[in-house]
Design an enzyme around this catalytic site. Structure first.
Site, short mmCIF file in Angstrom:
data_model
loop_
_atom_site.label_atom_id
_atom_site.label_comp_id
_atom_site.label_asym_id
_atom_site.label_seq_id
_atom_site.Cartn_x
_atom_site.Cartn_y
_atom_site.Cartn_z
N ASP A 167 -2.08 -1.74 -1.24
CA ASP A 167 -1.33 -1.43 -2.46
C ASP A 167 0.17 -1.52 -2.17
OD1 ASP A 167 -3.70 -0.94 -3.83
OD2 ASP A 167 -3.73 1.17 -3.26
N GLU A 171 -11.95 -9.73 -1.24
CA GLU A 171 -12.11 -9.83 -2.69
C GLU A 171 -10.77 -10.21 -3.36
OE1 GLU A 171 -13.17 -6.17 -4.60
OE2 GLU A 171 -13.19 -7.11 -6.57
N1 SAM Z 1 -8.95 -4.71 1.14
C1 SAM Z 1 -9.58 -5.04 -0.13
C2 SAM Z 1 -9.35 -6.49 -0.48
O1 SAM Z 1 -8.50 -7.13 0.17
O2 SAM Z 1 -10.03 -7.00 -1.37
C3 SAM Z 1 -9.09 -4.09 -1.24
C4 SAM Z 1 -7.65 -4.20 -1.61
S1 SAM Z 1 -7.17 -2.97 -2.83
C5 SAM Z 1 -5.73 -3.64 -3.54
C6 SAM Z 1 -6.48 -1.68 -1.80
C7 SAM Z 1 -7.51 -0.61 -1.43
O3 SAM Z 1 -6.90 0.28 -0.51
C8 SAM Z 1 -7.98 0.22 -2.61
O4 SAM Z 1 -9.38 0.28 -2.64
C9 SAM Z 1 -7.37 1.59 -2.33
O5 SAM Z 1 -8.15 2.66 -2.84
C10 SAM Z 1 -7.29 1.60 -0.82
N2 SAM Z 1 -6.26 2.52 -0.29
C11 SAM Z 1 -4.97 2.60 -0.70
N3 SAM Z 1 -4.33 3.57 -0.01
C12 SAM Z 1 -5.23 4.09 0.85
C13 SAM Z 1 -5.17 5.13 1.82
N4 SAM Z 1 -4.04 5.83 2.03
N5 SAM Z 1 -6.27 5.40 2.53
C14 SAM Z 1 -7.42 4.71 2.33
N6 SAM Z 1 -7.55 3.73 1.41
C15 SAM Z 1 -6.47 3.42 0.69
#
Ligand code: SAM
Length: 212
Positions: free
Chosen positions: A117, A193
């Protein structure tokens, strides 16, 4: 992606054999959880787990752990494992700020950050997973000669991530602003994804691999 309010997702997660539960956390003890001494690779912010599921299938000689903060997203990764179970893949529902509760010092061989993110406001910079604050956490759990890979289509976040490296004492093995256009670096690349979604729109994918 948030899918925050899927009814019962917490209950599914606490009852899932694919998820390592809080009472089972044993930093430094992942070889016991997997029942072997294979290398340990961890994706932080795994989302629905597409990348890790594909990686675990391709590399049965490696143990993979997906860390995800939100139950409703993790639920999708669990559903995928119910369709096709893999012995070398586990999940943890955890905020990455707490990684050291789950992984011991130097326990992890490789870390993956994929399409983290961006947290665009300056005051939220510390929440970005490639920030120097998070690099300090990865520094604890990653083996001395371990590597961290980061992919994103967000050029602003990538430039920020590169600026953080010297501040946290990390160096890059390589940096590319167009992974899919680089024949050598894209060899064996497993798409996440988000990578599929954004590269289909024509966005170039940035990637670095770093060490300290
Ligand atoms: N890595 C996957 C992809 O490339 O398709 C998902 C990308 S998605 C934009 C970012 C993911 O990171 C989300 O599912 C979010 O909930 C998770 N995330 C964000 N901050 C996080 C944190 N501090 N600890 C664990 N997960 C986190």
């Amino acid at each position: 992606m948030r899918l925050r309010n899927i009814t019962g997702s917490r209950e599914v997660i606490t009852g899932s054999r694919f998820v390592v539960q809080e009472e089972e956390y044993r930093p430094g003890g992942w070889h016991e959880i997997f029942g072997n001494d294979h290398p340990l690779h961890v994706e932080v912010g795994m989302g629905k787990g597409k990348f890790l599921h594909a990686m675990a299938k391709l590399h049965p000689e490696v143990n993979f752990v997906g860390v995800e903060k939100y139950s409703s997203v993790l639920l999708r990764a669990i559903q995928k494992m119910e369709e096709e179970e893999l012995k070398n893949l586990k999940f943890v529902r955890l905020d990455a700020e707490e990684l050291t509760r789950v992984f011991g010092p130097g326990e992890v061989d490789r870390l993956y950050l994929n399409f983290s993110d961006p947290w665009p406001k300056d005051r939220h910079a510390k929440r970005r997973l490639p920030s120097k604050e998070f690099l300090a956490r990865y520094d604890v759990i990653l083996k001395k000669d371990g590597r961290l890979e980061f992919k994103t289509d967000n050029r602003g976040l990538f430039d920020f991530a590169l600026e953080e490296l010297p501040l946290a004492g990390w160096k890059a093995d390589y940096v590319t602003y167009d992974l899919h256009g680089d024949e050598k670096l894209s060899e064996g690349n497993v798409m996440t994804e988000y990578e599929e979604k954004f590269s289909a729109k024509g966005n170039p994918i940035c990637k670095y691999q770093i060490y300290r």
